[in-house]
Scaffold this active site. Structure first.
Site, short mmCIF file in Angstrom:
data_model
loop_
_atom_site.label_atom_id
_atom_site.label_comp_id
_atom_site.label_asym_id
_atom_site.label_seq_id
_atom_site.Cartn_x
_atom_site.Cartn_y
_atom_site.Cartn_z
N HIS A 34 1.20 -1.04 -0.11
CA HIS A 34 0.22 0.30 -0.03
C HIS A 34 0.99 1.67 -0.01
O HIS A 34 0.60 2.21 0.72
CB HIS A 34 -1.08 -0.27 0.99
CG HIS A 34 -1.67 -1.25 0.99
ND1 HIS A 34 -3.76 -0.43 0.38
CD2 HIS A 34 -1.91 -2.35 1.35
CE1 HIS A 34 -4.15 -1.23 0.81
NE2 HIS A 34 -3.45 -2.88 0.47
N GLY A 121 -7.33 -13.85 -7.79
CA GLY A 121 -7.58 -13.97 -6.70
C GLY A 121 -7.12 -14.43 -5.35
O GLY A 121 -7.28 -14.19 -4.43
N SER A 125 -1.71 -11.18 -8.23
CA SER A 125 -1.77 -10.55 -9.97
C SER A 125 -1.89 -11.33 -10.85
O SER A 125 -1.09 -10.80 -12.14
CB SER A 125 -1.06 -9.46 -9.64
OG SER A 125 -1.76 -8.49 -9.86
N SER A 126 -3.34 -12.38 -10.73
CA SER A 126 -3.32 -12.82 -12.02
C SER A 126 -3.98 -11.93 -13.52
O SER A 126 -3.99 -11.89 -14.00
CB SER A 126 -4.41 -14.07 -12.04
OG SER A 126 -5.87 -13.63 -11.47
N SER A 127 -4.82 -10.30 -12.38
CA SER A 127 -4.69 -9.00 -13.61
C SER A 127 -4.02 -8.72 -13.93
O SER A 127 -4.20 -8.36 -15.00
CB SER A 127 -5.81 -8.50 -12.13
OG SER A 127 -5.11 -7.82 -11.06
N GLU A 159 -7.39 -1.27 -15.93
CA GLU A 159 -7.99 -1.51 -14.22
C GLU A 159 -8.64 -0.52 -13.56
O GLU A 159 -9.50 -0.43 -12.42
CB GLU A 159 -7.21 -2.17 -13.63
CG GLU A 159 -7.42 -3.01 -12.46
CD GLU A 159 -6.66 -4.17 -11.88
OE1 GLU A 159 -5.74 -5.41 -12.62
OE2 GLU A 159 -7.24 -4.67 -10.62
N ASP A 171 1.89 -3.73 -9.65
CA ASP A 171 1.65 -5.09 -10.46
C ASP A 171 1.71 -5.23 -11.88
O ASP A 171 2.63 -6.04 -12.11
CB ASP A 171 -0.43 -5.36 -10.03
CG ASP A 171 -0.47 -5.67 -8.64
OD1 ASP A 171 0.87 -5.55 -7.77
OD2 ASP A 171 -1.34 -5.95 -7.88
N TYR A 220 -9.13 -2.29 0.33
CA TYR A 220 -8.20 -2.02 -0.14
C TYR A 220 -8.84 -0.48 0.28
O TYR A 220 -8.14 0.52 0.15
CB TYR A 220 -7.82 -2.57 -2.18
CG TYR A 220 -7.18 -1.77 -2.26
CD1 TYR A 220 -5.58 -2.68 -2.34
CD2 TYR A 220 -7.09 -0.92 -2.93
CE1 TYR A 220 -4.36 -1.89 -3.07
CE2 TYR A 220 -6.26 -0.80 -3.74
CZ TYR A 220 -4.60 -1.00 -3.79
OH TYR A 220 -3.67 -0.89 -4.10
#
Ligand code: ADP
Ligand code: MG
Length: 384
Positions: A34, A121, A125-127, A159, A171, A220
């Site tokens: 963060h 998830g 960081s698959s996204s 994103e 990421d 988040y």
């Protein structure tokens, strides 16, 4: 399926066309949680779990996207891409295409196959892997090749602006720019970065707690808002402070009493985490694994106590690792509230470490954890 030949066959059978194939890795963050959206420092490494994207042109003006993970195929019009998200997995590749379109590129008809082994998830960081793999694939068809840092920024915007997740740049940056056997210290202010070699004798052991809590009001976005509120208090006294990156622990001593108690705690985490992350990179660069481990432990407890982004499962996974032979440092990694811990472990102990940690976790929590022995991998690239 990590075998590109099998992935190629999947694309050819479905679309009767030869694909260009790209790979983009997931990542594990060694330290710096963060801090990215506070224009601070992070130190992730790309890992061998990755997403493959295969792309070939179409003549019917359609965009057809197939995910092997979901076993689903979706069709869109290239000339009329959905302007807003559908809250589906297709948001990620469509978001990337929309951002590229916004940069003035015409997105042609195309077939896109996707497959990944980054656990979805779980904080690896698959996204971002999906976004970066898609970006390289679509770029190849429109005939552009942006430098890695630019690809990262475009994917972050996809994103943020399309998917609607307020993530920082970490990421996407590490997925696009990772290097084999290296961690990457990123300055999220100007995107300057420095590679720090991870010694051969050190393994990255990633332990998935198998839980993902969505704490009411504790996600988040809330944490981000709380730390930004603390920053606003400091900025009212020191206008030069634009982000918590610019603030010091001394600022908190002076003006912390003007902050909501939770905001003060969040800011204390972010400010001290920035200091720890830079110190961790320096420790890694001089090969001081003891200091690196100490900083990771401090980072975990700051994340857990001040940022309150851990959970009983993650705290337990970290605690259970403490006396295991070979441990250098352990902490919860990723956006928080569950997901994975990262354990730096002497490679010669990694098998036994993983086995015993998994056994202890099951005994204590009644959950079977997935534990992966990883190494730092290269960033996104074309593979055929
Ligand atoms: P994380 O990035 O930590 O894995 P996120 O919630 O940010 O978790 O991203 C996970 C989402 O990304 C999935 O729910 C899915 O929508 C999308 N996604 C990731 N990989 C794939 C894939 N191979 N195929 C389709 N969708 C995917
Ligand atoms: Mg993600």
């Amino acid at each position: 399926m990590h075998d590109p030949a099998a992935f190629r066959s999947l694309h050819v059978e479905r679309f009767q066309a030869e694909p260009a194939i790209f790979v983009a890795p997931g990542r594990v963050n060694l330290i710096g949680e963060h801090t990215d959206y506070a224009e601070g420092f992070v130190m992730p490494a790309a890992i061998q779990f990755a997403t493959l994207a295969g792309v070939s042109p179409r003549t019917d003006g359609k965009i057809v996207i197939y995910s092997e993970n979901y076993g689903e195929e979706k069709t869109f019009d290239a000339a009329a891409l959905p302007p807003t998200r559908h809250r589906e997995w297709t948001d990620y590749p469509l978001g990337v295409m929309q951002i590229l379109a916004g940069e003035g590129h015409t997105i042609p008809g195309l077939s896109l196959s996707l497959w990944g082994d980054v656990p979805l998830g779980s904080g690896l960081s698959s996204s971002a892997a999906l976004e970066v793999a898609t970006a390289l694939a679509v770029e190849s068809l429109i005939g552009v090749s942006y430098p890695g840092p630019v690809v990262a920024r475009l994917c972050q915007r996809a994103e943020n602006e399309y998917v609607g997740a307020s993530c920082g740049i970490m990421d996407q940056f590490i997925s696009a720019n990772g290097q084999e056997n290296h961690a990457l210290l990123l300055d999220c202010r100007d995107l300057s970065f420095r590679m720090a070699p991870i010694p051969n004798h050190v393994a990255l052991v990633i332990a998935n707690t198998m839980v993902k809590h969505s704490v009411a009001g504790g996600d988040y976005t809330t944490r981000r808002a709380e730390s930004e509120a603390a920053c606003a208090v400091i900025a009212s006294h020191r206008p030069g402070v634009k982000f918590l990156r610019d603030a010091t622990l001394e600022d908190l001593e002076k003006w912390g009493h003007e902050m909501a108690p939770k905001s003060l705690m969040r800011a204390r985490h972010v400010i001290s985490e920035n200091l720890r992350t830079v110190a961790a990179a320096e420790a890694l660069l001089r090969g001081d694994m003891t200091e690196l481990g100490r900083l990771m432990a401090a980072a975990h407890w700051s994340y857990s106590k001040d940022f309150e982004a851990s959970c009983i499962e993650a705290d337990t996974m970290v605690e259970l690792a403490q006396d295991l032979p070979g441990l250098i440092g352990a902490r919860l990694t990723g956006g928080g509230f569950g997901g994975c811990t990262i354990n730096l472990v002497e490679r010669s102990h990694a098998q036994e470490f993983s086995h015993v940690l998994g056994k202890r976790y099951t005994e204590k929590m009644g959950i079977v954890a997935e534990i992966h022995i990883c190494h730092a991998s290269g960033g996104a690239r074309r593979i055929s």
